[in-house]
Design an enzyme around this catalytic site. Structure first.
Site, PDB file in Angstrom:
ATOM      1  N   HIS A 107      44.372 -75.113  23.277  1.00  0.00           N
ATOM      2  CA  HIS A 107      45.381 -74.972  22.223  1.00  0.00           C
ATOM      3  C   HIS A 107      45.036 -75.780  20.973  1.00  0.00           C
ATOM      4  CE1 HIS A 107      48.444 -72.011  23.005  1.00  0.00           C
ATOM      5  NE2 HIS A 107      48.091 -72.137  24.270  1.00  0.00           N
TER       6      HIS A 107
ATOM      7  N   HIS B 131      57.786 -74.908  28.836  1.00  0.00           N
ATOM      8  CA  HIS B 131      56.776 -73.927  28.436  1.00  0.00           C
ATOM      9  C   HIS B 131      57.068 -72.568  29.066  1.00  0.00           C
ATOM     10  CE1 HIS B 131      52.434 -72.424  28.253  1.00  0.00           C
ATOM     11  NE2 HIS B 131      52.837 -72.521  27.021  1.00  0.00           N
TER      12      HIS B 131
ATOM     13  N   GLU C  38      47.930 -64.311  19.172  1.00  0.00           N
ATOM     14  CA  GLU C  38      48.459 -64.705  20.492  1.00  0.00           C
ATOM     15  C   GLU C  38      47.961 -63.833  21.629  1.00  0.00           C
ATOM     16  OE1 GLU C  38      52.742 -64.825  20.835  1.00  0.00           O
ATOM     17  OE2 GLU C  38      52.604 -65.761  22.787  1.00  0.00           O
TER      18      GLU C  38
ATOM     19  N   HIS D  74      58.152 -69.159  26.690  1.00  0.00           N
ATOM     20  CA  HIS D  74      57.466 -67.863  26.723  1.00  0.00           C
ATOM     21  C   HIS D  74      58.378 -66.742  27.240  1.00  0.00           C
ATOM     22  CE1 HIS D  74      53.420 -68.629  25.252  1.00  0.00           C
ATOM     23  NE2 HIS D  74      53.508 -69.815  25.809  1.00  0.00           N
TER      24      HIS D  74
HETATM   25 CU1  CUO Z   1      51.929 -71.273  25.575  1.00  0.00          CU
HETATM   26 CU2  CUO Z   1      48.727 -70.570  25.491  1.00  0.00          CU
HETATM   27  O1  CUO Z   1      50.192 -71.269  26.579  1.00  0.00           O
HETATM   28  O2  CUO Z   1      50.589 -70.096  24.745  1.00  0.00           O
END
Ligand code: CUO
Length: 689
Positions: free
Chosen positions: A405, A205, A349, A209
């Protein structure tokens, strides 16, 4: 990797120590004495390979822009716009460097002047996004910041062992961690701790990002859609784990005035001085944000509710409204331009640079992370630190991450359900028949085996234990035995045919133990693999190894791998081809846990026409061999023209081949699709791989 690159990489080690402290196998220290360091060099014992950083009159405090606005020792949160602005300034400074040597000098100069998390972020961002540094690999974030993955207790234990060890000890100190989680069995959610607190899940993760940042001027092909798809797939996988331990699928968090049932106490620290992440009691209610310590303007739950209404209005009216007041239609039926799902993803987002109207649609998903992560101390009355939901490397540990999510996904799904179902032309492939499909694992057929494995990481790369010996963290994690897919396909088109093979997996039964309808099962389908094959006329036997999955990243490098050049030397043409490795789902999480008695799953194999799927790439586009479904191609286009998640991303057609379609099995009446039962058995033992 050459010496300059090695010296550059060492700057990622020991983030909380002065840049002059020796680091890495070569004990590299950076000597900025001519450049007037911020503090007197700490005394160190033993030889040091000093890298001299010359005076750089061009670098002043002004060069850092807003990068100094984040307090050192605190959390750097990419969910906070002010922190993203700080990152943008530091990244710009790094990105402007002439070459690796120049970057090393600039970065060494900056290292002790800015927040540690920000420094490592900007540094990694530069390595990922600069074309001339593509041959460099990033080490796993687990080694950069062990404190974000392992409780302080384990790290303190390591320090005690180090202090006890004889000074000349050559063997490493090994600290075992796990299975040991932040909760006990009193909490039902504890049953999926092994997954939520997995190092690979959380480092994936973080890495994702990093590769798809917001507000950083990065506009990659289908970025908004990938934000939707990658997170949606993580939820499908989480729900599979939940079903395997007798929990219901995760429930969306959409009543923001109601208490959040599950609290979370991570036991982790935000830095090496022991400052803990904020914790959340059970039944905490999210509050308006009114803190003055985080560089973020106050915002209210009511504002977020308003942004949500605007997003939902846009979805159901079929258009967004841009800054000029013009309608921007939301549709995936485009042959050029941006798809509706991308427009929605960028606004939700949110990426302020890419949102059609960030003033109007706000910053909803990011600020929900922030509001939840401060729900224990929303006005800074208790001077408590942000919770783990505020950081991409730690957020997935918290059960509320999935509830948030699931809400985000639900909004995207509302959009998807406004789209027309796929036509038979989209779904079928005349002349191509999938006759059989199955799995081989060792000498077993259609049984996948899961259990535990251990992986070692060097903690002394992230934390200074003030000792010569290495300190290894041995982490236990869920894993599976490698397996192969076997697919028999008959090509009756009379000619060779290039096709795409799409493989998905979903549980067969729902929480009640019943077979599922198409719509009940729709969001549980997890992509396992997607690849191109050339079918010869007649019978074809396709064999594919699980380790080659299009979603996974098999290369998680440690600092030691990189120093030794193991599997990472870009000197060979093959390796130069496979840049951008590092992004992707952890290989060890490819298969869901299953049950000790065996859990029923369905394998869905679909073959589509590559002519309709293919995307033209320019010759210079680099690709990584793995992780492409979740990470795309770095400089190129996403390599599948179909919407991500096809064919499960939309409502199904009501009828197929003159009969009603209610279950996925009905769709599998098409020749190019096959549904096959398999079993996943969890052994609760260390796997012999
Ligand atoms: Cu990956 Cu909310 O954590 O986008």
């Amino acid at each position: 990797m050459n010496q300059t690159e090695r010296n550059l990489l060492m700057l990622l080690e020991k983030p909380y120590e002065d840049v002059s402290r020796p680091r890495g196998r070569d004990r590299v220290g950076y000597d900025l004495t001519t450049a007037k360091p911020l503090r007197v060099t700490t005394r160190v014992s033993g030889p040091v390979n000093w890298v001299t950083v010359p005076e750089r009159p061009d670098l002043t405090v002004q060069s850092l822009g807003r990068a100094t606005t984040i307090r050192k020792g605190g959390v750097f949160s990419f969910f906070v716009q002010q922190h993203r602005r700080a990152a943008r300034d530091l990244c710009q400074l790094f990105m402007k460097s002439k070459d690796a040597e120049d970057l090393m000098q600039i970065a060494a100069w900056c290292k002790d002047r800015v927040n540690e998390g920000l420094f490592n972020y900007a540094f990694c961002f530069t390595i990922v996004h600069r074309k001339d540094l593509r041959s460099m690999r990033l080490p796993t974030v687990v080694e950069m910041f062990p404190n974000k993955f392992v409780p302080m207790e384990a790290l303190t234990k390591a320090q005690v062992e180090v202090n006890r060890a004889p000074l000349d000890q050559k063997e490493p100190v090994i600290i075992d961690h796990g299975p040991d989680f932040a909760t006990t069995t009193i909490k039902a959610e504890h049953r999926v701790s092994y997954w939520r607190e997995d190092y690979g899940l959380n480092s994936h993760h973080w890495h994702w990002h990093l590769v798809f940042p917001i507000d950083m001027g990065v506009n990659r092909d289908r970025k908004g859609e990938l934000f939707f798809f990658m997170h949606s797939q993580m939820l499908a996988r989480y729900d599979m784990e939940r079903l395997s331990v007798g929990l219901n699928r995760v429930v969306k968090y959409d009543n923001w005035r109601a208490p959040i049932d599950d609290g979370y106490f991570s036991k982790l620290t935000v830095n090496n001085s022991g400052r803990a992440w904020g914790t959340r009691q059970d039944d905490t209610v999210m509050q308006d944000f009114r803190r003055n310590d985080f560089g973020l303007d106050f915002f209210t739950v009511a504002e977020m509710e308003q942004w949500r209404s605007r997003l939902l209005d846009a979805i159901h009216q079929g258009f967004m409204v841009n800054r000029e007041g013009n309608r921007v239609p939301l549709s995936d039926d485009v042959t050029s331009g941006k798809r509706g799902i991308d427009i929605l993803g960028d606004a939700f987002e949110a990426d302020a640079d890419l949102s059609v109207n960030s003033q109007f649609y706000g910053d909803l998903h990011n600020l929900l992370h922030v509001a939840i992560s401060f729900s224990h101390d929303p006005d800074f009355a208790h001077k408590e630190e942000v919770g783990v939901m505020g950081e991409s490397a730690t957020a997935m540990r918290d059960p509320v991450f999935y509830r948030l999510h699931r809400f985000v996904d639900d909004v995207f799904q509302q959009y998807k359900l406004t789209l027309p179902p796929y036509s038979m032309d989209d779904l079928s492939l005349p002349g191509v028949v999938v006759e059989r499909a199955g799995i081989r694992q060792g000498d077993q057929t259609d049984i996948l085996v899961t259990g535990w494995s251990n992986r070692e990481f060097e903690a002394s790369r992230g934390i200074d234990f003030a000792a010569e010996m290495s300190v290894l963290l041995r982490l236990q994690h869920i894993d599976h035995l490698p397996f192969n897919y076997h697919i028999m396909v008959n090509n009756q088109t009379g000619a060779d045919k290039q096709v795409t093979v799409r493989i998905f997996l979903a549980p067969r039964k729902n929480e009640r133990g019943d077979d599922m309808s198409f719509m009940d099962q729709r969001l549980l389908w997890a992509e396992m693999d997607k690849f191109t094959v050339s079918l010869k006329s007649g019978s074809n036997h396709i064999e594919r190894m699980s380790k080659d999955s299009s979603i996974t990243n098999p290369n998680e490098f440690t600092f030691r791998d990189l120093e030794q050049g193991r599997s990472s030397d870009p000197g060979t043409p093959e390796n130069a081809e496979f840049d951008f490795c590092g992004c992707g789902w952890p290989q060890h999480l490819l298969v869901p846990r299953g049950k000790p008695e065996g859990m029923a799953y369905q394998l869905f194999v679909m073959i589509t026409d590559f002519e309709k799927d293919k995307v033209e790439q320019t010759a210079s586009d680099r690709r990584c061999a793995n992780g492409v479904s979740f990470c795309g191609i770095l400089d190129g286009k996403y390599p599948d023209k179909r919407p991500m998640g096809f064919p499960f991303d939309r409502r199904p057609p009501p009828r197929v081949m003159d009969s009603e379609l209610t279950k996925v099995a009905d769709l599998a009446r098409l020749d190019n699709i096959l549904l096959h039962n398999i079993t996943v058995r969890f052994t609760d033992e260390i796997l012999q791989k």
